[in-house]
Motif scaffolding. Structure first.
Motif, PDB file in Angstrom:
ATOM      1  N   LYS A  65       0.834  -1.187   0.000  1.00 57.39           N
ATOM      2  CA  LYS A  65       0.000   0.000   0.000  1.00 57.39           C
ATOM      3  C   LYS A  65       0.877   1.248   0.000  1.00 57.39           C
ATOM      4  N   LEU A  66       0.438   2.266  -0.715  1.00 61.87           N
ATOM      5  CA  LEU A  66       1.213   3.505  -0.808  1.00 61.87           C
ATOM      6  C   LEU A  66       1.520   4.075   0.570  1.00 61.87           C
ATOM      7  N   GLU A  67       0.586   3.964   1.482  1.00 62.11           N
ATOM      8  CA  GLU A  67       0.791   4.529   2.817  1.00 62.11           C
ATOM      9  C   GLU A  67       1.911   3.811   3.571  1.00 62.11           C
ATOM     10  N   ASP A  68       2.257   2.585   3.138  1.00 55.07           N
ATOM     11  CA  ASP A  68       3.318   1.824   3.796  1.00 55.07           C
ATOM     12  C   ASP A  68       4.681   2.010   3.134  1.00 55.07           C
ATOM     13  N   ALA A  69       4.748   2.873   2.123  1.00 54.36           N
ATOM     14  CA  ALA A  69       6.006   3.080   1.394  1.00 54.36           C
ATOM     15  C   ALA A  69       7.170   3.530   2.270  1.00 54.36           C
ATOM     16  N   PRO A  70       6.971   4.396   3.279  1.00 54.13           N
ATOM     17  CA  PRO A  70       8.119   4.816   4.091  1.00 54.13           C
ATOM     18  C   PRO A  70       8.849   3.664   4.781  1.00 54.13           C
ATOM     19  N   LEU A  71       8.158   2.537   4.991  1.00 52.98           N
ATOM     20  CA  LEU A  71       8.807   1.367   5.568  1.00 52.98           C
ATOM     21  C   LEU A  71       9.253   0.386   4.494  1.00 52.98           C
TER      22      LEU A  71
END
Length: 209
Positions: A185-191
Motif C-alpha cells: 500500500k502507498l501509505e506503507d512506502a516509508p517502511l
C-alpha cells in the motif's frame, strides 16, 4: 478508474503528500521510516527496531534449488496458491495478506546480458503501463549490487480504496533474465521502500551454472 490523479489524491490527502515526497525524493531518504543502510544492518542482525519500537524479524529463505538466499521479514509467508499453479523452481512468491504486501521472483527463459538491463527495464515499464493504464512511474534507476547491475523502477497504481506502490527489478543470472517486484500500500512506502532495497542488497546469488 475514471477519476483523475489530482481528484483521487485530493480525497486522500495523506497519500497525496506522500506521493509528492516520493516523486521528489531522488536520493533523499528523509521521508523513510528507516534508511536503506539501517534496514540492511537489521537484516544482517536478524531484526530491525523501528522508531515506534515495533520489531521486524527476518528469516533467511533459500529458493531456486538453494541457489538464491533471501532475507525477508517473517511476516511474509509462501503463497499456497502460487506453489500449486507455478513452477517453484522458476517462480517464488511470498505475501502478507493482512498487510497487503506481495513479493515475487520469476526466472525467465529469456536470454539477458548485463549490458541489456536498461533496454529490458524499459520494455518492462512499457508492457506494465499498457496492462495497467493507471500506472504512475515515480523513478527508474540502475543499481550496482554485489558487482552486478540491477535495473529497478518504482510506480504507483490506482487501486481503490488504497493506491499501491511497486518496486520492480530485473537482473541477469546465468545469462537469463530474473524479474521480480514488491508491492504494498502507498501509505506503507516509508517502511517498505527501504526494506525492499535492503532485501535486494543482502540477497545471495550463486553464480554457479
Amino acid at each position: 478508474m475514471t477519476e483523475h490523479w489530482d481528484e483521487f489524491f485530493l480525497k486522500l490527502h495523506y497519500q497525496q503528500t506522500l506521493k509528492e515526497q516520493l516523486s521528489g525524493a531522488e536520493n533523499d531518504e528523509s521521508w523513510m521510516l528507516v534508511s536503506i543502510e539501517e534496514a540492511i544492518e537489521g537484516i544482517l542482525k536478524g531484526s530491525l527496531t523501528l522508531p515506534d519500537q515495533q520489531e521486524i524479524r527476518f528469516q533467511a529463505l533459500p529458493v531456486f534449488e538453494d541457489q538464491l538466499t533471501l532475507s525477508l521479514p517473517d511476516s511474509l509467508i509462501p503463497e499456497a496458491r502460487a506453489r500449486q499453479t507455478m513452477d517453484p523452481l522458476k517462480s517464488y512468491i511470498v505475501q502478507d495478506k493482512l498487510g497487503g504486501i506481495l513479493f515475487g521472483l520469476h526466472q525467465s527463459g529469456q536470454d539477458l546480458d548485463p549490458s541489456q538491463i536498461e533496454i529490458y527495464q524499459q520494455q518492462m515499464i512499457e508492457q506494465t503501463s499498457r496492462v495497467q493504464p493507471s500506472m504512475k512511474l515515480v523513478d527508474e534507476k540502475a543499481l550496482s549490487i554485489q558487482d552486478t547491475i540491477m535495473g529497478c523502477y518504482e510506480a504507483i497504481f490506482l487501486v481503490s480504496p488504497s493506491p499501491y506502490y511497486q518496486i520492480a527489478f530485473v537482473r541477469s543470472w546465468h545469462g537469463k533474465a530474473v524479474i521480480g517486484s514488491c508491492q504494498f500500500k502507498l501509505e506503507d512506502a516509508p517502511l517498505w521502500v527501504p526494506l525492499t532495497y535492503a532485501m535486494l542488497h543482502t540477497a545471495t546469488w550463486s553464480e554457479l551454472s
